[in-house]
Design a protein around this motif. Structure first.
Motif, PDB file in Angstrom:
ATOM      1  N   THR A   1       0.856  -1.180   0.000  1.00 42.48           N
ATOM      2  CA  THR A   1       0.000   0.000   0.000  1.00 42.48           C
ATOM      3  C   THR A   1       0.894   1.233   0.000  1.00 42.48           C
ATOM      4  O   THR A   1       1.739   1.397   0.885  1.00 42.48           O
ATOM      5  CB  THR A   1      -0.902   0.018   1.248  1.00 42.48           C
ATOM      6  OG1 THR A   1      -1.630  -1.202   1.298  1.00 42.48           O
ATOM      7  CG2 THR A   1      -1.869   1.181   1.202  1.00 42.48           C
ATOM      8  N   TRP A   2       0.701   2.081  -1.005  1.00 46.17           N
ATOM      9  CA  TRP A   2       1.475   3.310  -1.122  1.00 46.17           C
ATOM     10  C   TRP A   2       0.603   4.469  -0.684  1.00 46.17           C
ATOM     11  O   TRP A   2      -0.599   4.490  -0.941  1.00 46.17           O
ATOM     12  CB  TRP A   2       1.933   3.531  -2.564  1.00 46.17           C
ATOM     13  CG  TRP A   2       2.662   2.363  -3.141  1.00 46.17           C
ATOM     14  CD1 TRP A   2       2.145   1.399  -3.935  1.00 46.17           C
ATOM     15  CD2 TRP A   2       4.029   2.018  -2.947  1.00 46.17           C
ATOM     16  NE1 TRP A   2       3.101   0.475  -4.266  1.00 46.17           N
ATOM     17  CE2 TRP A   2       4.268   0.835  -3.670  1.00 46.17           C
ATOM     18  CE3 TRP A   2       5.077   2.590  -2.234  1.00 46.17           C
ATOM     19  CZ2 TRP A   2       5.509   0.222  -3.702  1.00 46.17           C
ATOM     20  CZ3 TRP A   2       6.316   1.976  -2.271  1.00 46.17           C
ATOM     21  CH2 TRP A   2       6.526   0.808  -2.996  1.00 46.17           C
ATOM     22  N   ASN A   3       1.201   5.471  -0.054  1.00 43.78           N
ATOM     23  CA  ASN A   3       0.456   6.642   0.390  1.00 43.78           C
ATOM     24  C   ASN A   3       0.179   7.570  -0.788  1.00 43.78           C
ATOM     25  O   ASN A   3      -0.935   8.028  -0.982  1.00 43.78           O
ATOM     26  CB  ASN A   3       1.234   7.369   1.488  1.00 43.78           C
ATOM     27  CG  ASN A   3       0.339   8.213   2.356  1.00 43.78           C
ATOM     28  OD1 ASN A   3      -0.876   8.127   2.264  1.00 43.78           O
ATOM     29  ND2 ASN A   3       0.937   9.024   3.199  1.00 43.78           N
ATOM     30  N   THR A   4       1.193   7.838  -1.582  1.00 46.06           N
ATOM     31  CA  THR A   4       1.032   8.665  -2.786  1.00 46.06           C
ATOM     32  C   THR A   4       1.789   8.007  -3.929  1.00 46.06           C
ATOM     33  O   THR A   4       2.526   7.044  -3.735  1.00 46.06           O
ATOM     34  CB  THR A   4       1.602  10.087  -2.572  1.00 46.06           C
ATOM     35  OG1 THR A   4       3.008   9.983  -2.352  1.00 46.06           O
ATOM     36  CG2 THR A   4       0.947  10.782  -1.398  1.00 46.06           C
TER      37      THR A   4
ATOM     38  N   LYS B   1       8.936   4.229  -0.722  1.00 42.38           N
ATOM     39  CA  LYS B   1       8.485   4.459   0.651  1.00 42.38           C
ATOM     40  C   LYS B   1       7.107   3.832   0.813  1.00 42.38           C
ATOM     41  O   LYS B   1       6.093   4.461   0.536  1.00 42.38           O
ATOM     42  CB  LYS B   1       8.397   5.954   0.951  1.00 42.38           C
ATOM     43  CG  LYS B   1       9.721   6.658   0.975  1.00 42.38           C
ATOM     44  CD  LYS B   1       9.510   8.109   1.316  1.00 42.38           C
ATOM     45  CE  LYS B   1      10.816   8.864   1.323  1.00 42.38           C
ATOM     46  NZ  LYS B   1      10.607  10.287   1.612  1.00 42.38           N
ATOM     47  N   ALA B   2       7.073   2.600   1.242  1.00 43.14           N
ATOM     48  CA  ALA B   2       5.805   1.893   1.383  1.00 43.14           C
ATOM     49  C   ALA B   2       5.147   2.262   2.702  1.00 43.14           C
ATOM     50  O   ALA B   2       5.803   2.380   3.733  1.00 43.14           O
ATOM     51  CB  ALA B   2       6.029   0.394   1.318  1.00 43.14           C
ATOM     52  N   MET B   3       3.830   2.453   2.648  1.00 43.46           N
ATOM     53  CA  MET B   3       3.087   2.736   3.868  1.00 43.46           C
ATOM     54  C   MET B   3       2.772   1.440   4.607  1.00 43.46           C
ATOM     55  O   MET B   3       2.838   1.372   5.822  1.00 43.46           O
ATOM     56  CB  MET B   3       1.792   3.462   3.508  1.00 43.46           C
ATOM     57  CG  MET B   3       1.000   3.928   4.684  1.00 43.46           C
ATOM     58  SD  MET B   3      -0.394   4.868   4.093  1.00 43.46           S
ATOM     59  CE  MET B   3      -1.629   4.315   5.212  1.00 43.46           C
TER      60      MET B   3
END
Length: 159
Positions: A81-84, A92-94
């Motif tokens: 799941t990515w934030n943006t 930068k994975a959420m």
């Protein structure tokens, strides 16, 4: 491999103990048609990630007495799941789901596995199946009236 500790032996207690593994296995339903269809003698399991091929074979043969011929495993990566959108670019994975280990177990040739039917078909589904069958029969009866039975196939009509 077990995480359970053996109880201390005391005089008078029996020596024989059976320790079951901490591993788990779950049967997964595979598609019955299409590209991902499996042979009849193959069963798809989701297994504990710590299990090896040998562990899977021993688990099924010794506990369930199944005729295992071959075991193949694959590790499926969990969803990320990515934030943006930029997070994907900069890695930068959420959140990341846990990886799954899937085992394809091939049994002997005469073994046939079918996924168990857990729940009975509801009345609505049964009624719908009956109605579609009746519609097909009516369609065939109506079509017989209009079908040209006198046609000679393969012969040209003389003009």
């Amino acid at each position: 491999m077990t995480s359970r500790l053996a109880r201390l032996w005391q005089p008078g207690n029996p020596q024989r103990r059976v320790f079951l593994p901490d591993f788990w296995m779950a049967v997964i339903e595979s598609p019955s048609v299409g590209r991902n269809k499996l042979p009849r003698n193959c069963v798809k399991f989701e297994v504990d990630p710590r299990m090896s091929r040998h562990d899977i074979r021993e688990y099924l043969t010794k506990i369930y007495d199944l005729p295992v011929r071959d075991v193949r495993t694959e590790v499926q990566m969990g969803d990320i799941t990515w934030n943006t959108k930029l997070d994907h670019q900069y890695k930068k994975a959420m959140w990341k789901e846990e990886d799954k280990k899937i085992a394809y177990v091939f049994m002997s040739k005469d073994f046939a596995f079918s996924f168990p039917q857990m729940f009975a078909a509801s009345e609505e589904v049964v009624e719908l199946a009956k109605m579609t069958k009746q519609q097909e029969e009516l369609k065939e009866k109506l079509n017989e009236q209009y079908a040209n039975r006198n046609r000679r196939v393969g012969q040209f009509l003389a003009a």
